[in-house]
Design an enzyme around this catalytic site. Structure first.
Site, PDB file in Angstrom:
ATOM      1  N   SER A 180       4.549 -33.221   4.835  1.00  0.00           N
ATOM      2  CA  SER A 180       5.390 -34.233   3.871  1.00  0.00           C
ATOM      3  C   SER A 180       4.395 -35.609   4.485  1.00  0.00           C
ATOM      4  O   SER A 180       3.076 -35.152   4.244  1.00  0.00           O
ATOM      5  CB  SER A 180       6.793 -34.410   3.328  1.00  0.00           C
ATOM      6  OG  SER A 180       7.216 -35.790   3.095  1.00  0.00           O
ATOM      7  N   THR A 181       4.704 -36.192   4.259  1.00  0.00           N
ATOM      8  CA  THR A 181       3.511 -37.912   5.002  1.00  0.00           C
ATOM      9  C   THR A 181       3.441 -37.447   5.574  1.00  0.00           C
ATOM     10  O   THR A 181       3.447 -37.566   6.802  1.00  0.00           O
ATOM     11  CB  THR A 181       5.105 -39.019   4.676  1.00  0.00           C
ATOM     12  OG1 THR A 181       5.923 -39.031   3.798  1.00  0.00           O
ATOM     13  CG2 THR A 181       4.536 -40.200   5.126  1.00  0.00           C
ATOM     14  N   HIS A 229       3.702 -31.549   0.539  1.00  0.00           N
ATOM     15  CA  HIS A 229       4.303 -32.467  -0.689  1.00  0.00           C
ATOM     16  C   HIS A 229       3.444 -33.035  -1.517  1.00  0.00           C
ATOM     17  O   HIS A 229       2.980 -34.111  -0.742  1.00  0.00           O
ATOM     18  CB  HIS A 229       5.610 -32.868   0.044  1.00  0.00           C
ATOM     19  CG  HIS A 229       6.731 -32.222   0.580  1.00  0.00           C
ATOM     20  ND1 HIS A 229       7.500 -32.610   1.298  1.00  0.00           N
ATOM     21  CD2 HIS A 229       7.005 -31.415   0.681  1.00  0.00           C
ATOM     22  CE1 HIS A 229       8.550 -32.691   2.291  1.00  0.00           C
ATOM     23  NE2 HIS A 229       8.498 -31.127   1.103  1.00  0.00           N
ATOM     24  N   MET A 239       8.817 -37.010   5.958  1.00  0.00           N
ATOM     25  CA  MET A 239      10.416 -37.635   5.452  1.00  0.00           C
ATOM     26  C   MET A 239      11.086 -36.692   5.627  1.00  0.00           C
ATOM     27  O   MET A 239      10.712 -35.210   4.425  1.00  0.00           O
ATOM     28  CB  MET A 239      10.079 -38.964   4.754  1.00  0.00           C
ATOM     29  CG  MET A 239       9.996 -38.542   3.366  1.00  0.00           C
ATOM     30  SD  MET A 239      11.086 -38.305   2.049  1.00  0.00           S
ATOM     31  CE  MET A 239      10.170 -37.751   1.222  1.00  0.00           C
ATOM     32  N   ASP A 294      13.489 -31.573   4.557  1.00  0.00           N
ATOM     33  CA  ASP A 294      12.501 -30.069   3.918  1.00  0.00           C
ATOM     34  C   ASP A 294      12.563 -29.401   5.243  1.00  0.00           C
ATOM     35  O   ASP A 294      10.872 -30.031   6.297  1.00  0.00           O
ATOM     36  CB  ASP A 294      11.847 -30.511   2.761  1.00  0.00           C
ATOM     37  CG  ASP A 294      11.547 -29.489   2.007  1.00  0.00           C
ATOM     38  OD1 ASP A 294      11.954 -28.552   2.241  1.00  0.00           O
ATOM     39  OD2 ASP A 294      10.468 -29.341   1.167  1.00  0.00           O
TER      40      ASP A 294
END
Length: 345
Positions: free
Chosen positions: A167-168, A193, A286, A289
């Site tokens: 993600s991030t 993401h 973050m 998931d």
């Protein structure tokens, strides 16, 4: 008194500024300290208000968002989240924004992406990136972790699969891994993401710099050595098997951990259909998931790796996976490509 995260919104649309202010202000941990219609006004507000996070549009009058971002990162670096229009051209711009130093890209609400969905994801990301240092030392990704010992079960099997979730901060982490892998690597499945259309630009960017073939996945697409498939934004991607062949199903479905595509959805399918033939890797990001899905992969015999805290932009998803016993080895980012090759024998 509780400290709040100070956010400055930069968007030429008065309606967007109003909606974002209302949505973000509803969270007690966030304080919208100001809004600006263009980069020139934003520049003065940044100096005056010293925000923790900047939410930035790209297409604005007088100066475009990318030019402003580049200048900002040189003279006053702070975490920047790009909020861009949901379009193919927006994806190309978003990738350039990440290269210039933005920590996240999100899509503005559209036909398949509601204000509520956007607000939940934006709030999560603001909390995740607040206070992070975007300009790590160039050696930050070099760690002293011990290379893992390959599982015999994996080396002795065929039809191997590599599954990566992020993600991030994941766009750069994924790039750093893929560019170091050989052209004959087993098939790779990736969930990053990102919004719809943005993933296509991400795949094209990687395909231009890697030895392997990187593409945005299509429904029922067959897997093959030397191919990496990235889940399309706004769609889940799951692994399927027909006889000796693997393929992916690209499908709609509810958000999982506020995400679509979801790492969790992919990992669970890899655990089911690949089992001990798989390597699971959870990178910076973050939230939670992928943590439970990685545990399912490990329980099915897969070897599992999580990125370490020091080289993660946000140590959320890997931390959650390690906390529930889903990880065989925690490694610095630069040690992961070598670990993959060792595990594949």
């Amino acid at each position: 008194m509780k400290n709040t995260i100070k956010v400055l919104i930069v968007d030429d649309s008065a309606l967007v500024r109003k909606i974002l202010t209302q949505e973000l202000s509803a969270d007690p941990d966030i304080e919208v300290i100001g809004a600006a219609p263009d980069p020139f006004i934003a520049r003065d507000k940044i100096v005056q208000l010293n925000p923790d996070v900047l939410v930035l549009d790209v297409e604005m009058p007088r100066m475009d968002g990318l030019t402003f971002l580049e200048r900002l990162m040189k003279h006053h670096p702070i975490p920047v989240i790009i909020l861009s229009s949901l379009a193919q051209s927006g994806g190309e711009v978003a990738m350039r924004a990440l290269e210039l130093g933005a920590v996240e890209v999100l899509a503005k609400p559209g036909s398949s992406y509601s204000v509520k969905d956007m607000s939940v994801q934006l709030i999560d990301r603001i909390k995740a990136v607040a206070g992070i240092s975007r300009f790590r030392n160039e050696n930050a990704a070099r760690g002293n972790a011990i290379e893992p010992t390959a599982k015999t079960s994996l080396i002795k099997t065929t039809n191997k699969i590599i599954a990566i979730g992020a993600s991030t901060g994941g766009t750069e982490a994924i790039k750093d891994i893929l560019i170091r892998l050989p052209a004959d690597i087993p098939p790779i499945l990736i969930v990053q993401h990102m919004p719809q259309y943005f993933t296509k630009s991400f795949a094209e960017r990687l395909n231009n710099i890697c030895r392997i073939n990187v593409r945005e996945a299509e429904d029922n697409e067959l897997l093959a050595p030397g191919k990496a498939l990235i889940a399309p934004g706004n769609f889940h991607m799951v692994l399927k098997r027909s006889g000796a062949s693997y393929y992916v199903e690209v499908k709609e479905g509810p958000l999982v951990y506020h995400q679509r595509p979801s790492v969790e959805v992919m990992f669970v399918s890899v655990a089911k259909y690949a089992g001990a033939n798989a390597v699971g890797i959870l990178l910076t990001g973050m939230g939670k998931d992928g943590a439970e899905g990685l545990l399912k992969m490990r329980n099915a015999g897969a070897y599992t790796i999580a990125q370490d805290e020091r080289t993660s932009v946000v140590y959320g998803m890997p931390k959650e996976a390690a906390a529930i016993g889903a990880v065989d080895k925690v490694l610095a980012l630069d040690r992961i490509p070598g670990a993959i090759l060792d595990l594949l024998g």
